[in-house]
Design a protein around this motif. Structure first.
Motif, PDB file in Angstrom:
ATOM      1  N   ALA A  18       0.817  -1.080   0.096  1.00 50.83           N
ATOM      2  CA  ALA A  18      -0.173   0.086  -0.083  1.00 50.83           C
ATOM      3  C   ALA A  18       0.942   1.231   0.045  1.00 50.83           C
ATOM      4  O   ALA A  18       2.182   1.025   0.207  1.00 50.83           O
ATOM      5  N   ARG A  19       0.409   2.583  -0.273  1.00 48.01           N
ATOM      6  CA  ARG A  19       0.943   3.789  -0.237  1.00 48.01           C
ATOM      7  C   ARG A  19       0.033   4.893   0.240  1.00 48.01           C
ATOM      8  O   ARG A  19      -0.964   4.475   0.102  1.00 48.01           O
ATOM      9  N   THR A  20       0.252   5.625   0.963  1.00 47.23           N
ATOM     10  CA  THR A  20      -0.511   6.827   1.237  1.00 47.23           C
ATOM     11  C   THR A  20      -0.536   7.914   0.015  1.00 47.23           C
ATOM     12  O   THR A  20       0.366   7.678  -0.983  1.00 47.23           O
ATOM     13  N   ALA A  21      -1.211   8.859   0.303  1.00 49.89           N
ATOM     14  CA  ALA A  21      -1.291  10.008  -0.577  1.00 49.89           C
ATOM     15  C   ALA A  21      -0.310  10.740  -0.474  1.00 49.89           C
ATOM     16  O   ALA A  21       0.494  10.739   0.578  1.00 49.89           O
ATOM     17  N   THR A  22      -0.009  11.548  -1.493  1.00 54.32           N
ATOM     18  CA  THR A  22       1.045  12.553  -1.467  1.00 54.32           C
ATOM     19  C   THR A  22       0.759  13.958  -0.930  1.00 54.32           C
ATOM     20  O   THR A  22      -0.496  14.269  -1.057  1.00 54.32           O
ATOM     21  N   GLU A  33      -3.502   8.091   8.004  1.00 50.06           N
ATOM     22  CA  GLU A  33      -4.037   6.943   7.077  1.00 50.06           C
ATOM     23  C   GLU A  33      -3.975   5.919   7.896  1.00 50.06           C
ATOM     24  O   GLU A  33      -2.876   5.640   8.250  1.00 50.06           O
ATOM     25  N   GLU A  34      -5.117   5.006   8.009  1.00 50.23           N
ATOM     26  CA  GLU A  34      -4.830   4.021   8.486  1.00 50.23           C
ATOM     27  C   GLU A  34      -5.099   2.511   7.685  1.00 50.23           C
ATOM     28  O   GLU A  34      -5.810   2.624   6.560  1.00 50.23           O
ATOM     29  N   LEU A 243       1.189   1.039  15.321  1.00 54.71           N
ATOM     30  CA  LEU A 243       1.216  -0.333  15.005  1.00 54.71           C
ATOM     31  C   LEU A 243       0.333  -1.274  16.058  1.00 54.71           C
ATOM     32  O   LEU A 243       0.645  -0.948  16.939  1.00 54.71           O
ATOM     33  N   GLN A 244      -0.219  -2.310  15.515  1.00 56.94           N
ATOM     34  CA  GLN A 244      -0.806  -3.162  16.438  1.00 56.94           C
ATOM     35  C   GLN A 244      -0.675  -4.530  15.740  1.00 56.94           C
ATOM     36  O   GLN A 244      -1.523  -4.629  14.669  1.00 56.94           O
ATOM     37  N   LEU A 245      -0.129  -5.329  16.125  1.00 62.62           N
ATOM     38  CA  LEU A 245      -0.075  -6.838  15.595  1.00 62.62           C
ATOM     39  C   LEU A 245      -1.014  -7.986  16.428  1.00 62.62           C
ATOM     40  O   LEU A 245      -0.973  -7.844  17.512  1.00 62.62           O
ATOM     41  N   LEU A 246      -2.121  -8.506  15.689  1.00 64.66           N
ATOM     42  CA  LEU A 246      -2.920  -9.370  16.335  1.00 64.66           C
ATOM     43  C   LEU A 246      -2.614 -10.799  15.629  1.00 64.66           C
ATOM     44  O   LEU A 246      -2.811 -10.943  14.247  1.00 64.66           O
ATOM     45  N   SER A 794      -2.533  -3.472  12.047  1.00 60.12           N
ATOM     46  CA  SER A 794      -3.223  -2.254  11.728  1.00 60.12           C
ATOM     47  C   SER A 794      -2.336  -1.138  11.935  1.00 60.12           C
ATOM     48  O   SER A 794      -1.543  -1.430  12.703  1.00 60.12           O
ATOM     49  N   SER A 795      -2.093  -0.415  10.950  1.00 58.21           N
ATOM     50  CA  SER A 795      -0.990   0.559  10.962  1.00 58.21           C
ATOM     51  C   SER A 795      -1.556   1.760  10.666  1.00 58.21           C
ATOM     52  O   SER A 795      -2.355   1.970   9.678  1.00 58.21           O
ATOM     53  N   SER A 796      -1.167   2.863  11.278  1.00 60.23           N
ATOM     54  CA  SER A 796      -1.312   4.377  10.893  1.00 60.23           C
ATOM     55  C   SER A 796       0.054   4.958  10.543  1.00 60.23           C
ATOM     56  O   SER A 796       1.010   4.684  11.495  1.00 60.23           O
ATOM     57  N   VAL A 797      -0.094   5.955   9.757  1.00 61.78           N
ATOM     58  CA  VAL A 797       1.267   6.520   9.273  1.00 61.78           C
ATOM     59  C   VAL A 797       1.244   8.207   9.461  1.00 61.78           C
ATOM     60  O   VAL A 797       0.144   8.585   8.973  1.00 61.78           O
ATOM     61  N   SER A 798       1.949   8.723  10.019  1.00 61.33           N
ATOM     62  CA  SER A 798       2.152  10.155  10.063  1.00 61.33           C
ATOM     63  C   SER A 798       3.666  10.684   9.772  1.00 61.33           C
ATOM     64  O   SER A 798       4.627   9.870   9.857  1.00 61.33           O
ATOM     65  N   GLY A 799       3.586  11.869   9.506  1.00 63.25           N
ATOM     66  CA  GLY A 799       5.178  12.465   9.351  1.00 63.25           C
ATOM     67  C   GLY A 799       5.788  13.082  10.462  1.00 63.25           C
ATOM     68  O   GLY A 799       5.363  12.678  11.599  1.00 63.25           O
ATOM     69  N   GLU A 800       6.276  14.256  10.541  1.00 66.38           N
ATOM     70  CA  GLU A 800       6.773  14.881  11.805  1.00 66.38           C
ATOM     71  C   GLU A 800       5.867  15.201  12.755  1.00 66.38           C
ATOM     72  O   GLU A 800       6.193  15.383  13.817  1.00 66.38           O
ATOM     73  N   GLU A 801       4.930  15.864  12.391  1.00 66.83           N
ATOM     74  CA  GLU A 801       3.880  16.272  13.305  1.00 66.83           C
ATOM     75  C   GLU A 801       2.810  15.295  13.799  1.00 66.83           C
ATOM     76  O   GLU A 801       2.686  14.557  13.042  1.00 66.83           O
TER      77      GLU A 801
END
Length: 803
Positions: A18-22, A33-34, A243-246, A794-801
């Motif tokens: 998968a990839r996030t939006a730019t 994004e999750e 991140l959460q691994l189940l 289940s993962s969520s991604v963010s940048g510096e903020e």
């Protein structure tokens, strides 16, 4: 300009998932994004690659960060692992994938009596593409006793076949315990150094007298401390992930029958339900929303969803004294209704809001009502006709009123599209609230109870973050984000049914007449939504009917008209509209054309197509049976890896139990006189790569799997077993200490305590039965990984903020 256009690519063992939006023009991107990823049972690494989008010169890689499976297991947390990961320089030697089939052992020559270590390099599959063509030119070196021998080179393939044996003389004074064999895979380059593709280490426990034949996953070369120190000197930034691994071992359905009966009884017995809901809510190893989702899906599969939602809603109402706080917290009841709406009403949400969301994104208007923020949005051009602050606010007010009119009009006019199942649940919520707070005393409470769910927890969040509700493919720019934020605030005010209460946001006062008018319309909408018939056995039919007729995924894909004999004709991609239900996959070129249908029960596999197959990215293939029992392939192209993965996952979910599924496939195409993936010359040759059939991406509309959900619920109950045992002990002590001098009171209290003790003991007995089934299953299953049907991250991604 000193900025980047970053996006994040997620890889599992170096396979792009998968990839996030730019996010444009920033060094501090916020993605938020999750992704729910269904991991393969043997996965080892989850990686994040940060790129800078560049349409002219190609995307540049900024850095990469990885977490191992062991790290996730060692740092488990009920709320998930949240951490800043430092970005490292990307290293090609770490981008490894694929497997090698080897035969090896020690044999002795009858003629000379000498012993040899032999390694037969048979074949490889799914090796990493190292060339721009999407393929590699692999060869293998084997090192043993300080001697290295090599196989021949195979051209342009990720599925090479060698069948070459390399032998090494075993010296007489060699200690077998120190034996080490290193098998290294390389990509041959004519104008630069050969690329490392992976390594396999064999020791004395692997290489013994006789012959062993095994598939081995190629592994990374150990990273040198020198490279790690050099890479750490450069600050490439950090990426914040949650991140959460189940991981769950799912048993056969028969093992869960005692648990199924217990959970069915919990929605009928208030005391048992209270004990279960308290245990699941308080003592858990995963987030409350995940537990609520499993309970909703489980009770949907058992056709007891109305009874379950009624039980947890009554529990919330009984615990609420102040009517103004009703359904405002994150409880098991509110989370369950939230997830119920997402499972069954997402198509309704998209039908209502999609046109207005698209319009707002396309118009890209700069809108602001807060006077303190106006200057940041007004045109900064050096002009004598710069718009005044008052004029800007007035224009913004007109645009906001126009958008709100469209949104609310779409909602209030959508009663007939609202799923009957959801309408009956909302009606039941209103009835239960009226039982505690009579309408003549609290006139608006039945309205606020229903609007609190459908407006504050469904429509308003979707307006606020349309991408998270699949209403947008990309993150809008900052101006449009501000517009959505303002609209969500107004929708929330309308959903609260309280005009004129703006708190510190006095700049919203000009909208009070509009909000007041819309509140009246919303009340009429709420009355119409809950105006459905009484409950009966037919509501179970409604759930099943909606489940079968729901379109799981739809959109435009590019269908490939490929013919293996047309070597010099260009590949033709034609835009077609595809949609998938649980029964059939359909597509058509234009709205006037008739649908071409492929029955889901005839789909054999759906897999990705290699980039090198047709020289095009983001392509997939659907292998299916035709009416004459032959096999046909539909090649299609998606716009990005997210869309491709979503379609593959959606189709796999619907055909996971098909009897016609195949075990191998060709990730290439039959071009001319051979398959361009493995070079086999028969068009009917068996596939060179094993089919996966596993779902990659999860979403709200996953098909119901009661065994998986029962296992997740059991794991959480087992986690609170010690607390339940303490309750059992306290009840026994209370019964033993009753005073026999007061027979009436003692008898009544003793009967209640005995009933509670029987209930608690029954819960522990069921937990022990499932635990024993796990032990028996593990002892009888040498390959436990084959039975693990539910593995997800289940993962969520963010940048510096932070977000």
């Amino acid at each position: 300009n000193g900025k980047s256009d970053p996006y994040c690519v997620i890889k599992v063992d170096n396979v792009v998932i998968a990839r996030t939006a730019t996010v444009y023009k920033t060094l501090d991107p916020l993605w938020g994004e999750e992704f729910i990823l269904h991991m393969p049972s043997g996965f080892q690494m989850l990686s994040f690659y940060i790129y800078d989008a560049d349409k002219v010169s190609g995307d540049d890689i900024i850095g990469t960060a990885s977490v191992t499976r062991d790290y996730l297991n060692e740092n488990k947390n009920p709320k998930g692992l949240e951490s800043w990961l430092p970005l490292q320089k990307a290293n090609k030697d770490l981008e490894i994938q694929g497997e090698m089939l080897l035969e090896y052992g020690i044999r002795t020559s009858e003629a000379t009596g000498q012993s040899f270590v032999f390694v037969t390099v048979m074949e490889g599959r799914d090796l990493a593409p190292k060339d721009k063509t999407g393929y590699s030119d692999p060869y293998v070196t084997v090192t043993c006793f300080d001697e290295t021998k090599a196989t021949s080179k195979q051209k342009k393939t990720r599925f090479p076949e060698w069948n070459e044996t390399l032998e090494f003389l075993l010296p007489e004074d060699t200690c077998i315990a120190d034996l080490s064999v290193i098998v290294t895979v390389w990509d041959k380059d004519n104008f630069s150094s050969d690329d490392f593709m992976g390594q396999i280490h064999l020791n004395s426990e692997d290489v013994t007298h006789g012959t062993v034949r095994n598939w081995h996953a190629v592994a990374r070369r150990p990273t040198s401390d020198r490279w790690a120190r050099r890479a750490s000197r450069i600050d490439r930034g950090k990426i914040r992930v949650k991140l959460q691994l189940l991981e769950e071992t799912v048993l056969p359905s028969s093992c869960y029958r005692p648990l199924v009966e217990l959970l069915a009884g919990a929605v009928k017995s208030k005391d048992l339900g209270q004990l279960l809901w308290d245990s699941l809510e308080q003592d858990r190893t995963i987030e409350l929303g995940a537990i609520a989702m499993s309970l909703v899906r489980f009770y949907l599969s058992q056709e007891l969803i109305f009874e379950y939602l009624d039980a947890v809603i009554l529990r919330d109402i009984a615990r609420t004294d102040d009517v103004n706080t009703l359904f405002r917290g994150n409880t098991l009841g509110t989370k369950s209704v939230d997830n119920f709406m997402k499972v069954l009403a997402m198509p309704y949400l998209q039908k209502v809001l999609q046109p207005t969301i698209d319009r707002i994104i396309n118009e890209k208007k700069a809108i602001e009502l807060d006077p303190f923020k106006v200057n940041s949005l007004r045109s900064r051009r050096h002009s004598l006709h710069r718009e005044s602050e008052e004029s800007f606010v007035n224009h913004s007010l007109e645009a906001i009123e126009d958008y709100i009119n469209h949104i609310i009009n779409s909602i209030v006019g959508s009663v007939t599209y609202c799923p009957q199942v959801l309408r009956r649940v909302l009606r039941n919520i209103q009835i239960r609230v009226r039982e505690k707070w009579p309408e003549e005393v609290f006139e608006d409470v039945p309205y606020t109870a229903v609007s609190g769910f459908i407006f504050l927890r469904f429509f308003a969040p979707a307006v606020m973050s349309p991408k998270l509700f699949s209403l947008s493919d990309q993150h809008p720019n900052s101006k449009v984000i501000r517009t959505f934020t303002l609209l969500a605030k107004i929708v929330q005010s309308i959903g609260n049914l309280t005009p004129g209460q703006h708190g510190k946001e006095l700049w919203m006062e000009p909208l009070t007449p509009l909000i007041t008018q819309k509140i009246t319309e919303v009340k009429e909408y709420l009355d119409a939504v809950v105006n459905v018939g009484d409950f009966s056995a037919s509501h179970r039919y409604l759930v099943r009917q909606q489940s079968n007729e729901t379109i799981l995924i739809q959109g435009h894909l590019y269908k490939c008209h490929y013919h293996c004999k047309r070597l010099f004709r260009p590949i033709v991609l034609k835009k077609c509209y595809f949609y998938l239900t649980r029964v059939m996959l359909c597509y058509r070129k234009t709205p006037e054309d008739e649908d071409t249908m492929v029955m889901v029960e005839n789909i054999c596999a759906v897999e990705k197509l290699d980039y090198g197959a047709l020289g095009k990215s983001n392509m997939g293939q659907i292998i299916h049976k035709t009416s004459d029992e032959n096999t046909a392939i539909i090649y299609f192209q998606a716009k990005d890896v997210n869309e491709l993965t979503a379609w593959i996952s959606a189709i796999r979910k619907t055909c996971k139990y098909n009897v016609c599924r195949i075990e191998t496939f060709h990730p290439g195409v039959f071009k001319g006189d051979k398959w361009n993936c493995c070079r086999r010359e028969q068009d009917t040759a068996a596939g060179c790569s094993p089919t996966y059939h596993g779902v990659v991406l999860g979403d709200w509309q996953d098909p119901l799997d009661p065994d998986v959900d029962a296992q997740i619920i059991y794991s959480q109950i087992a986690n609170s077993k010690d607390k339940i045992r303490k309750i059992q002990h306290d009840l026994r002590m209370a019964i033993a200490g009753k005073d026999p001098k007061e027979p009436g009171v003692a008898s009544e209290a003793s009967s209640a305590a005995m009933a509670s003790l029987a209930m608690v003991s029954g819960l522990l007995d069921v937990t022990e039965q499932v635990a024993m089934s796990h032990e028996t299953f593990i002892e009888s299953s040498p390959r436990l990984c084959q039975a693990s049907r539910s593995r997800s991250v289940s993962s969520s991604v963010s940048g510096e903020e932070p977000f």
